[in-house]
Design an enzyme around this catalytic site. Structure first.
Site, PDB file in Angstrom:
ATOM      1  N   PRO A 289       0.791  -1.227   0.000  1.00 49.44           N
ATOM      2  CA  PRO A 289       0.000   0.000   0.000  1.00 49.44           C
ATOM      3  C   PRO A 289       0.828   1.284   0.000  1.00 49.44           C
ATOM      4  CG  PRO A 289      -0.102  -1.080   2.144  1.00 49.44           C
ATOM      5  CD  PRO A 289       0.539  -2.049   1.197  1.00 49.44           C
ATOM      6  N   ASN A 290       0.340   2.210  -0.779  1.00 50.52           N
ATOM      7  CA  ASN A 290       0.873   3.576  -0.896  1.00 50.52           C
ATOM      8  C   ASN A 290       2.158   3.668  -1.720  1.00 50.52           C
ATOM      9  OD1 ASN A 290      -1.201   4.799   0.822  1.00 50.52           O
ATOM     10  ND2 ASN A 290      -0.222   3.639   2.461  1.00 50.52           N
TER      11      ASN A 290
ATOM     12  N   ARG B 263       5.314  10.770  -2.457  1.00 51.23           N
ATOM     13  CA  ARG B 263       4.991  10.472  -1.073  1.00 51.23           C
ATOM     14  C   ARG B 263       6.221  10.644  -0.173  1.00 51.23           C
ATOM     15  NH1 ARG B 263       4.907   4.375   1.198  1.00 51.23           N
ATOM     16  NH2 ARG B 263       4.115   4.907   3.248  1.00 51.23           N
TER      17      ARG B 263
ATOM     18  N   TYR C  48      11.398   8.509   1.450  1.00 50.76           N
ATOM     19  CA  TYR C  48      11.389   7.427   0.456  1.00 50.76           C
ATOM     20  C   TYR C  48      12.104   7.775  -0.848  1.00 50.76           C
ATOM     21  CZ  TYR C  48       7.935   5.567   3.693  1.00 50.76           C
ATOM     22  OH  TYR C  48       7.309   5.109   4.826  1.00 50.76           O
TER      23      TYR C  48
ATOM     24  N   ASN D 277       8.041  -5.786  -0.776  1.00 50.86           N
ATOM     25  CA  ASN D 277       7.919  -4.598   0.067  1.00 50.86           C
ATOM     26  C   ASN D 277       6.442  -4.492   0.419  1.00 50.86           C
ATOM     27  OD1 ASN D 277       7.851  -2.212   1.410  1.00 50.86           O
ATOM     28  ND2 ASN D 277       8.994  -1.036  -0.133  1.00 50.86           N
TER      29      ASN D 277
ATOM     30  N   ALA E  22       3.165  -0.868   4.861  1.00 48.71           N
ATOM     31  CA  ALA E  22       2.632  -0.888   6.234  1.00 48.71           C
ATOM     32  C   ALA E  22       2.117  -2.267   6.655  1.00 48.71           C
ATOM     33  CB  ALA E  22       1.533   0.152   6.366  1.00 48.71           C
TER      34      ALA E  22
ATOM     35  N   GLU F 250      12.436  -9.715   2.142  1.00 47.95           N
ATOM     36  CA  GLU F 250      11.759  -8.503   2.626  1.00 47.95           C
ATOM     37  C   GLU F 250      12.575  -7.292   2.179  1.00 47.95           C
ATOM     38  OE1 GLU F 250      11.958  -8.097   6.890  1.00 47.95           O
ATOM     39  OE2 GLU F 250      10.364  -6.580   6.921  1.00 47.95           O
TER      40      GLU F 250
ATOM     41  N   HIS G 246      12.723  -2.910   2.035  1.00 49.06           N
ATOM     42  CA  HIS G 246      12.205  -1.582   2.407  1.00 49.06           C
ATOM     43  C   HIS G 246      13.155  -0.507   1.910  1.00 49.06           C
ATOM     44  CE1 HIS G 246       9.226  -3.378   5.020  1.00 49.06           C
ATOM     45  NE2 HIS G 246      10.182  -4.111   5.553  1.00 49.06           N
TER      46      HIS G 246
ATOM     47  N   ARG H 180      12.827   3.992  12.865  1.00 48.01           N
ATOM     48  CA  ARG H 180      11.699   4.930  12.805  1.00 48.01           C
ATOM     49  C   ARG H 180      10.768   4.698  14.011  1.00 48.01           C
ATOM     50  NH1 ARG H 180       9.341   4.664   6.953  1.00 48.01           N
ATOM     51  NH2 ARG H 180       8.183   6.470   7.775  1.00 48.01           N
TER      52      ARG H 180
HETATM   53  C1  DQA Z   1       8.332   0.909   3.792  1.00 44.87           C
HETATM   54  C2  DQA Z   1       8.451   1.086   5.315  1.00 44.87           C
HETATM   55  C3  DQA Z   1       7.096   0.895   5.983  1.00 44.87           C
HETATM   56  O1  DQA Z   1       7.221   1.104   7.388  1.00 44.87           O
HETATM   57  C4  DQA Z   1       6.096   1.890   5.449  1.00 44.87           C
HETATM   58  O2  DQA Z   1       4.807   1.637   5.991  1.00 44.87           O
HETATM   59  C5  DQA Z   1       6.031   1.930   3.973  1.00 44.87           C
HETATM   60  C6  DQA Z   1       7.275   1.816   3.200  1.00 44.87           C
HETATM   61  C7  DQA Z   1       9.676   1.223   3.085  1.00 44.87           C
HETATM   62  O3  DQA Z   1       9.844   0.776   1.962  1.00 44.87           O
HETATM   63  O4  DQA Z   1      10.521   1.913   3.658  1.00 44.87           O
HETATM   64  O5  DQA Z   1       4.986   2.155   3.383  1.00 44.87           O
HETATM   65  O6  DQA Z   1       8.005  -0.446   3.526  1.00 44.87           O
END
Ligand code: DQA
Length: 150
Positions: free
Chosen positions: A15-16, A23, A28, A80, A83, A104, A106, A113
């Site tokens: 998501p997002n 964003r 990011y 990825n 959240a 995984e 990110h 964080r």
């Molecule tokens: C994320 C880190 C997550 O905590 C966050 O909710 C994201 C992006 C990252 O790529 O740094 O949406 O996965």
């Protein structure tokens, strides 16, 4: 089955992440998801691999795609889960349910964080975690697959 002769890598984004580039760029970065896909496709070509890059805002879709990665004989999954990383027992179970290795990924380093980002259900079952390198996290994860680290 985890077939190390398989060449295709699923790259699943949660998501997002469709809003990457716009964003919170201070966290990011300025690359869009399309920019990352292009960079990864080029690197995959050099490594003799292919990528299947996807994004969804829906948790169950990520579960379905993890199942599909195994059914389609993908070499590995770069995930990825954004959240959902920090909330989703369904994703933990899906990763445990398949033999396809999951890395995984990110962009940021969630461990540095807010406290609520310190738990990772994805990380409890992932073969490897790559985080905190911005868009390069994806490339590093891809290279780990190519190097046979998972
Ligand atoms: C994320 C880190 C997550 O905590 C966050 O909710 C994201 C992006 C990252 O790529 O740094 O949406 O996965």
């Amino acid at each position: 089955m985890n077939d190390i002769t398989a060449r295709n890598i699923y790259v699943l984004n949660g998501p997002n992440l469709n809003l990457l580039g716009l964003r919170e760029p201070e966290i990011y970065g300025h690359d869009t998801l399309d920019d990352i896909a292009g960079m990864l496709e080029d690197r995959a070509l050099e490594l003799g691999l292919t990528i299947d890059m996807r994004q969804t805002n829906h948790e169950g879709m990520l579960v379905d795609w993890l199942h599909e990665a195994q059914a389609e004989g993908a070499r590995a999954v770069l995930l990825n889960a954004a959240a959902y990383t920090h909330t989703s027992i369904a994703l933990l179970d899906a990763i445990k349910a398949i033999k396809t290795p999951v890395i995984e990924v990110h962009l940021s380093d969630p461990k540095t964080r807010e406290d609520f980002r310190h738990i990772s259900y994805v990380g409890m079952a992932a073969a490897l975690t790559v985080e905190g390198h911005g868009a390069d996290s994806y490339r590093i994860a891809l290279e780990a697959v190519a190097a046979g680290k998972v």
